[in-house]
Design an enzyme around this catalytic site. Structure first.
Site, PDB file in Angstrom:
ATOM      1  CD  GLU A  62      11.040  68.403  61.784  1.00 22.92           C
ATOM      2  OE1 GLU A  62      12.052  68.924  61.726  1.00 22.92           O
ATOM      3  OE2 GLU A  62      10.074  68.991  61.025  1.00 22.92           O
ATOM      4  CG  ASP A  66      16.024  65.706  66.457  1.00 25.52           C
ATOM      5  OD1 ASP A  66      16.874  65.022  65.456  1.00 25.52           O
ATOM      6  OD2 ASP A  66      16.353  66.197  67.292  1.00 25.52           O
ATOM      7  CG  ASP A 135      12.471  68.311  58.366  1.00 27.67           C
ATOM      8  OD1 ASP A 135      13.448  67.883  59.037  1.00 27.67           O
ATOM      9  OD2 ASP A 135      12.445  69.363  58.165  1.00 27.67           O
ATOM     10  CD  GLU A 138      14.344  64.472  62.267  1.00 25.45           C
ATOM     11  OE1 GLU A 138      15.620  64.571  62.616  1.00 25.45           O
ATOM     12  OE2 GLU A 138      13.620  65.396  61.970  1.00 25.45           O
TER      13      GLU A 138
END
Length: 247
Positions: A62, A66, A135, A138
Site C-alpha cells: 500500500e 501510494d 488502500d 494502492e
C-alpha cells in the site's frame, strides 16, 4: 479443504489461487506473481488473526502503491498540461488519488470480493469500506509495480482512473457530495435540503447509521455509514447520481 499450493513459502488453498488467477484474467493484467497478489489482497486484520502462519499483509505494498500513483498521475498531468500551475497540478492530482476516487475504482474492479479480512472487519462490512478499498487499490498498484514494470502499471492505473481524472480536471472532484448535490439542485433557484436519520443498527462501538435526503419536502435516496456524516455523504452521492441519470 482444497489442495494447497506453495509460492515462495506462501501457502494458499487451490481455491484461493484459482480465484486470484480469475481476477488476473478478468482485469486483463499481465502475468503477476500470485503470491504477491495474494499479499496485496490480505488485510492486516487477517494476518493478525493468523499469526502462527506465514502470512504477509498489504501495508508495505500500500505504501509503495501510494507513491507510484502519485508519480503516475503527477507525470501525466505535467506532460499533458504544460501550462497548468503547480497549485492546480497539486489540486487535481490530490482529487484523482483521494480515498473516495480510489475506493470507487476498487469497487468497480470488485477487489473487495478477493480481500482477506479478519472476522471482525469482515462482519462489520470491511469488504465495502471506503478506506479499506482505497488502500487495497494502492496495494494492487504496488504489486503490479514490483512484478511487472513501470509502463505496464502506468497504463493500468491511467486506464482505470481515467473517468475520475477527467472529473477532477472538470472541477467535479475534490468537493464533497453534499456540496455537489446542493450546487446541482440549486441551479434553478434555492432548494431546501435536509438529511434525516431514519435508522441505526449495531452495538454502540460499531453502529451503522442510515440517513435520507429530503429536498423541498420530497424524500430521495438513503445512505449508510459508520457515522452520520459518512451516511449523509453516501445519501447525497446516491441522490446526485439518480438526479443526473434522469437528465
Amino acid at each position: 479443504m482444497g489442495r494447497h499450493v506453495s509460492h515462495k513459502n506462501i501457502i494458499m488453498t487451490q481455491a484461493r489461487e484459482d480465484s486470484l488467477h480469475e481476477l488476473v484474467s478478468r482485469l486483463d493484467i499481465p502475468t503477476i506473481d500470485i503470491s504477491v497478489l495474494d499479499c496485496a489482497l490480505t488485510h492486516t486484520s487477517y494476518a493478525n488473526e493468523h499469526k502462527t502462519k506465514y502470512i504477509h499483509h498489504n501495508q508495505r505494498l500500500e505504501f509503495l502503491g501510494d507513491a507510484v500513483l502519485d508519480l503516475i498521475i503527477g507525470e501525466y498531468l505535467f506532460k499533458t498540461h504544460p501550462d497548468m500551475s503547480e497549485g492546480n497540478l497539486t489540486k487535481i492530482k490530490a482529487a484523482t488519488v483521494c480515498e473516495d476516487s480510489l475506493a470507487s475504482v476498487s469497487r468497480s474492479l470488485r477487489l473487495g470480493d478477493y480481500l482477506l479480512l479478519g472476522h471482525g472487519e469482515k462482519s462489520s462490512g470491511g469488504n465495502n469500506r471506503k478506506s479499506i478499498l482505497a488502500d487495497t487499490f494502492e496495494s494492487l498498484i504496488g504489486a503490479l509495480y514490483i512484478t511487472t514494470d513501470y509502463q505496464t502499471v502506468m497504463k493500468f492505473a491511467l486506464h482505470h482512473l481515467a473517468p475520475n481524472l477527467k472529473q477532477a480536471l472538470e472541477g467535479k472532484r475534490g468537493k464533497d457530495y453534499k456540496t455537489l448535490l446542493q450546487e446541482f439542485v440549486q441551479r434553478d433557484g434555492d432548494k431546501h435540503i435536509v438529511y434525516n436519520l431514519i435508522g441505526e443498527a449495531g452495538p454502540d462501538h460499531a453502529k451503522t447509521f442510515t440517513m435520507e435526503v429530503s429536498i423541498d419536502g420530497v424524500n430521495y435516496e438513503a445512505g449508510s455509514g459508520k457515522s452520520k456524516k459518512i451516511a449523509e455523504q453516501h445519501a447525497a452521492q446516491l441522490t446526485l447520481e439518480k438526479l443526473m441519470a434522469a437528465i
